[in-house]
Design an enzyme around this catalytic site. Structure first.
Site, PDB file in Angstrom:
ATOM      1  N   ARG A  64      -3.499   6.313  -0.055  1.00  0.00           N
ATOM      2  CA  ARG A  64      -4.043   7.430   0.717  1.00  0.00           C
ATOM      3  C   ARG A  64      -3.026   8.163   1.583  1.00  0.00           C
ATOM      4  O   ARG A  64      -3.295   9.277   2.031  1.00  0.00           O
ATOM      5  CB  ARG A  64      -5.192   6.923   1.597  1.00  0.00           C
ATOM      6  CG  ARG A  64      -6.443   6.593   0.798  1.00  0.00           C
ATOM      7  CD  ARG A  64      -7.501   5.970   1.674  1.00  0.00           C
ATOM      8  NE  ARG A  64      -7.121   4.637   2.129  1.00  0.00           N
ATOM      9  CZ  ARG A  64      -7.820   3.907   2.990  1.00  0.00           C
ATOM     10  NH1 ARG A  64      -8.936   4.413   3.513  1.00  0.00           N
ATOM     11  NH2 ARG A  64      -7.427   2.706   3.328  1.00  0.00           N
ATOM     12  N   ARG A  83      -7.107  11.533  -6.985  1.00  0.00           N
ATOM     13  CA  ARG A  83      -8.230  10.619  -6.827  1.00  0.00           C
ATOM     14  C   ARG A  83      -9.526  11.336  -6.476  1.00  0.00           C
ATOM     15  O   ARG A  83     -10.607  10.714  -6.495  1.00  0.00           O
ATOM     16  CB  ARG A  83      -7.936   9.614  -5.706  1.00  0.00           C
ATOM     17  CG  ARG A  83      -7.407   8.242  -6.090  1.00  0.00           C
ATOM     18  CD  ARG A  83      -8.424   7.313  -6.752  1.00  0.00           C
ATOM     19  NE  ARG A  83      -9.707   7.253  -6.132  1.00  0.00           N
ATOM     20  CZ  ARG A  83     -10.031   6.503  -5.082  1.00  0.00           C
ATOM     21  NH1 ARG A  83      -9.120   5.760  -4.504  1.00  0.00           N
ATOM     22  NH2 ARG A  83     -11.262   6.509  -4.610  1.00  0.00           N
ATOM     23  N   TYR A 108     -14.889 -12.742   0.219  1.00  0.00           N
ATOM     24  CA  TYR A 108     -15.688 -11.576  -0.172  1.00  0.00           C
ATOM     25  C   TYR A 108     -16.966 -12.012  -0.882  1.00  0.00           C
ATOM     26  O   TYR A 108     -18.056 -11.475  -0.622  1.00  0.00           O
ATOM     27  CB  TYR A 108     -14.878 -10.658  -1.083  1.00  0.00           C
ATOM     28  CG  TYR A 108     -13.870  -9.806  -0.357  1.00  0.00           C
ATOM     29  CD1 TYR A 108     -14.272  -8.860   0.573  1.00  0.00           C
ATOM     30  CD2 TYR A 108     -12.514  -9.938  -0.594  1.00  0.00           C
ATOM     31  CE1 TYR A 108     -13.353  -8.073   1.252  1.00  0.00           C
ATOM     32  CE2 TYR A 108     -11.579  -9.156   0.073  1.00  0.00           C
ATOM     33  CZ  TYR A 108     -12.007  -8.230   1.002  1.00  0.00           C
ATOM     34  OH  TYR A 108     -11.088  -7.457   1.677  1.00  0.00           O
ATOM     35  N   ASP A 157      -6.574  -3.537  -7.291  1.00  0.00           N
ATOM     36  CA  ASP A 157      -7.280  -4.060  -6.129  1.00  0.00           C
ATOM     37  C   ASP A 157      -7.545  -5.535  -6.380  1.00  0.00           C
ATOM     38  O   ASP A 157      -7.685  -5.969  -7.539  1.00  0.00           O
ATOM     39  CB  ASP A 157      -8.601  -3.319  -5.913  1.00  0.00           C
ATOM     40  CG  ASP A 157      -9.239  -3.682  -4.580  1.00  0.00           C
ATOM     41  OD1 ASP A 157      -8.973  -2.983  -3.591  1.00  0.00           O
ATOM     42  OD2 ASP A 157      -9.987  -4.682  -4.518  1.00  0.00           O
ATOM     43  N   ARG A 215       0.821  -1.218   0.000  1.00  0.00           N
ATOM     44  CA  ARG A 215       0.000   0.000   0.000  1.00  0.00           C
ATOM     45  C   ARG A 215       0.848   1.258   0.000  1.00  0.00           C
ATOM     46  O   ARG A 215       0.435   2.297   0.533  1.00  0.00           O
ATOM     47  CB  ARG A 215      -0.977   0.022   1.185  1.00  0.00           C
ATOM     48  CG  ARG A 215      -2.073  -1.029   1.091  1.00  0.00           C
ATOM     49  CD  ARG A 215      -3.114  -0.817   2.173  1.00  0.00           C
ATOM     50  NE  ARG A 215      -4.021  -1.954   2.251  1.00  0.00           N
ATOM     51  CZ  ARG A 215      -4.574  -2.388   3.378  1.00  0.00           C
ATOM     52  NH1 ARG A 215      -4.325  -1.767   4.518  1.00  0.00           N
ATOM     53  NH2 ARG A 215      -5.380  -3.425   3.385  1.00  0.00           N
TER      54      ARG A 215
END
Length: 355
Positions: A36, A45, A156, A81, A32
């Site tokens: 962010r 973004r 998921y 992702d 990561r």
């Protein structure tokens, strides 16, 4: 498998360590590292959905490059992702801010499994286009492609989104193993196709993320998960590039994960590297394993922890690990100060390379 786009990066520290050599400096990259924590990422973004970003080759390229430019890390990891191949294949899902992947129609029955689409390479053309753009930007920095492992994708799909307890997933696994293995078989095919597309496009290594495997017992992992992860890693072995396997909270599974066939086993922060090598066994490189929260603790604590991990990595090499790639034990936390990340990379690079 064709490798017509493969770059020759024989001196890149990340690849040297991953393939059993001795790099000229300790290689480091962070899971990561694109995202962010970077103000330039947040600015670009703004107003753009996560999945929309993942299917825009120019944004994929830019977001992947941002931490390389800023931090001088030894590898880039493709901005994507783990649910991208599911979305590309036609499964109705979205990534909801503050929640994560949400599945419109969860998979609960054998009929649901049989209705799942398969992935065709052209459906991830935006991803492979992003890879090709990156090859022209990265210079001598290796590019890591990645995919979610079948178990994590299944969790998921069955739960309908993120889950703390994975109760529906475990219920299917234990009560209806035939349907479970059919589901994992479909997801294994999708994962292989997604990784092959990235390899064909020219990535220099791949990482298989089994983010939720730590929810399982060792016996469950061996029976219900290992054969499928093993097939993924076996099917891409002929590409001749390093294969990394990583999960969170998988200390008790490291031996079995090592058996799955990866060249590098990722270790989270809970298990010291000199213990991890005993569990994984000799003959593989290790990756990890600074606690992401340490990056909030100030320079003295970061210095102490980085040096401790380097010492434990050196001990792991003496015990039979073939290399060490410095990383976090999971991903960069969103509120991490990017200046601290840059300084931590510089600190790691300043340490003597193991002999």
């Amino acid at each position: 498998m064709s490798t017509h786009s493969r770059r020759s990066l024989t001196d890149a520290p990340f690849l040297v360590a991953a393939t059993g050599g001795r790099p000229h400096r300790r290689p480091v990259w962070f899971m990561r590292q694109a995202g962010r924590s970077l103000p330039e990422y947040r600015e670009l973004r703004a107003g753009v959905g996560m999945l929309e970003s993942c299917f825009d080759p120019e944004l994929v390229c830019e977001f992947t490059m941002q931490p390389v430019r800023r931090h001088d890390v030894d590898a880039a990891i493709l901005f994507s992702d783990i649910v991208v191949p599911l979305k590309a294949a036609g499964i109705d899902l979205d990534i909801v801010a503050g929640v994560g992947p949400v599945i419109a129609n969860p998979v609960r029955t054998v009929a649901d499994v049989r209705a799942l689409p398969r992935l065709r390479p052209e459906e991830v053309g935006a991803v492979t286009s992003g890879v090709k753009l990156l090859l022209g930007e990265l210079g001598n920095t290796p590019l890591i492609g990645f995919a979610g492992a079948p178990f994590t994708l299944a969790s998921y799909l069955v739960e309908g989104g993120p889950s703390k307890n994975h109760e529906r997933t475990k219920a299917m696994m234990l009560a209806d193993p035939e349907t479970w293995h059919q589901l994992l078989g479909v997801l294994t095919d999708i994962t292989i196709e997604f990784l092959r597309a990235q390899i064909e496009a020219g990535v220099d290594a791949v990482q298989l993320f089994d983010s939720w495997a730590g929810a399982l017992t060792l016996a469950q992992y061996r029976e219900y998960v290992l054969p499928h992860s093993e097939r993924v890693l076996t099917e891409i072995a002929d590409a001749g590039i390093p294969r990394i396997h990583f999960g969170v909270g998988t200390g008790e599974l490291l031996g079995a994960m090592g058996e799955a066939g990866a060249d590098v086993v990722g270790v989270d922060w809970r298990i010291p590297l000199n213990d991890a090598v005993r569990r994984v066994g000799p003959g593989k490189a290790l990756q990890g394993n600074l606690d992401p929260a340490v990056l909030f603790a100030g320079p003295a604590a970061i210095d102490a922890e980085v040096r401790r991990i380097a010492r434990e990595a050196d001990e792991a090499l003496a015990l039979g690990a073939t290399g060490h790639i410095f990383n976090l034990g999971h991903g960069v936390l969103p509120n991490t100060d990017p200046t601290v990340i840059t300084e931590t990379v510089a600190l790691i690079h300043s340490l003597p390379s193991p002999l």
